[in-house]
Scaffold this motif. Structure first.
Motif, short mmCIF file in Angstrom:
data_model
loop_
_atom_site.label_atom_id
_atom_site.label_comp_id
_atom_site.label_asym_id
_atom_site.label_seq_id
_atom_site.Cartn_x
_atom_site.Cartn_y
_atom_site.Cartn_z
N GLN A 17 0.82 -1.23 0.00
CA GLN A 17 0.00 0.00 0.00
C GLN A 17 0.85 1.27 0.00
O GLN A 17 0.38 2.34 0.37
CB GLN A 17 -0.92 -0.01 1.22
N LYS A 45 -3.78 12.20 -8.42
CA LYS A 45 -4.23 10.86 -8.83
C LYS A 45 -4.05 9.85 -7.67
O LYS A 45 -4.96 9.07 -7.38
CB LYS A 45 -3.42 10.41 -10.05
N LEU A 46 -2.91 9.90 -7.02
CA LEU A 46 -2.64 8.98 -5.91
C LEU A 46 -3.57 9.24 -4.73
O LEU A 46 -3.92 8.32 -3.99
CB LEU A 46 -1.18 9.11 -5.45
N GLU A 48 -6.61 9.77 -4.88
CA GLU A 48 -7.88 9.07 -5.15
C GLU A 48 -7.72 7.55 -5.19
O GLU A 48 -8.69 6.83 -5.34
CB GLU A 48 -8.44 9.54 -6.50
N ASN A 49 -6.48 7.07 -5.08
CA ASN A 49 -6.22 5.63 -5.23
C ASN A 49 -6.43 4.89 -3.90
O ASN A 49 -5.62 5.01 -2.98
CB ASN A 49 -4.78 5.44 -5.74
N ASP A 50 -7.50 4.11 -3.82
CA ASP A 50 -7.82 3.40 -2.58
C ASP A 50 -6.87 2.25 -2.27
O ASP A 50 -6.88 1.71 -1.17
CB ASP A 50 -9.27 2.85 -2.64
#
Length: 255
Positions: A17, A45-46, A48-50
């Motif tokens: 993660q 962008k990162l 928003e990355n779950d």
């Protein structure tokens, strides 16, 4: 390994993660506008990355961490609009780091100047090597570190900011930066630094991502006005860079 690309490089690798974002530029890892824009978009962008919980921000090579904004672009500024746009580059990156939902760990292995200091200050937690000296030299060329000042002040206070900016021609060593609160820890060598960055990022990635995200909001409480404030500051720098003093100073520096 360092890039020789004129516009610099930006790579992101994701393991478990943890997203590691690495930037580079042949001129001491400085940032042309195009690279600042790429970093801003990558951080958004990162955010928003779950699939990720933590971001590690680092730079290439073994020497400087970051020499700030591109000197060649600075010299080429010819009007207020260009000036504001140029200085907005770091404003946008700092705001992307501020609003990013992930905790950002800074891995600072070498010297940081100007915007590079701002980048370190906008990280949530910074691990550094003892080579990571810092300097804000902007006053020597007739401008000031106005865009990054809020981020630096948030970490080291007004007195620290005054000491760093007014003593514009001298380096402060990594232990000074740690004592003031810019760095959390300083290590003797880069190998130890890298091990500790890995240990910390893995530990953080094992925590509840919602708790980390809420903690991030708490850490940045009271900075909601930065979206407009840093752009206003970019305009101040944009005006100053057109002054006769700065033009002469840049010409001398160039020679």
């Amino acid at each position: 390994m360092t890039t020789n690309r004129q516009n610099g490089s930006l790579y992101t690798s994701i393991q478990q993660q943890v997203a590691t974002v690495e930037f580079g530029h042949p001129a001491s890892n400085s940032f042309p506008s195009i690279l600042l824009d790429r970093l801003t978009k990558e951080l958004n962008k990162l955010s928003e990355n779950d699939a990720i919980s933590v971001i590690v921000l680092k730079s290439e090579g073994e020497r400087a961490f970051c020499a700030g904004a591109s000197f060649d672009e600075l010299i080429a500024i010819s009007n207020l609009e260009e000036g504001k746009k140029f200085f907005s580059g770091f404003a946008n990156v700092i705001n992307a780091m501020r609003t990013c939902s992930k905790i950002i760990i800074g891995r600072v292995h070498g010297k940081a100047v100007g915007g590079g200091v701002g980048l370190a200050a906008a990280c949530d937690y910074v691990l550094a090597s003892e080579n990571a000296a810092i300097k804000l030299s902007e006053l020597t060329i007739g401008i000031g570190p106005f865009v990054i000042a809020s981020a630096v002040e948030r970490k080291i206070g007004v007195a620290g900011l005054a000491e760093l900016t007014l003593d514009a021609s001298n380096w402060k060593n990594a232990y000074w930066a740690k004592e003031k609160g810019l760095y959390a820890k300083v290590y003797d060598d880069v190998n130890t630094l890298d091990k500790e960055v890995e240990i910390l990022s893995e530990k953080l990635a094992s925590y509840n991502p919602e708790a980390l995200s809420e903690m991030k909001k708490t850490l940045w409480k009271g900075t909601d006005n930065w979206g407009s404030l840093l752009i206003e500051r970019a305009e101040v720098s944009g005006k100053l860079v057109l002054s006769e003093f700065t033009k002469k100073a840049l010409e001398k520096f160039k020679k």
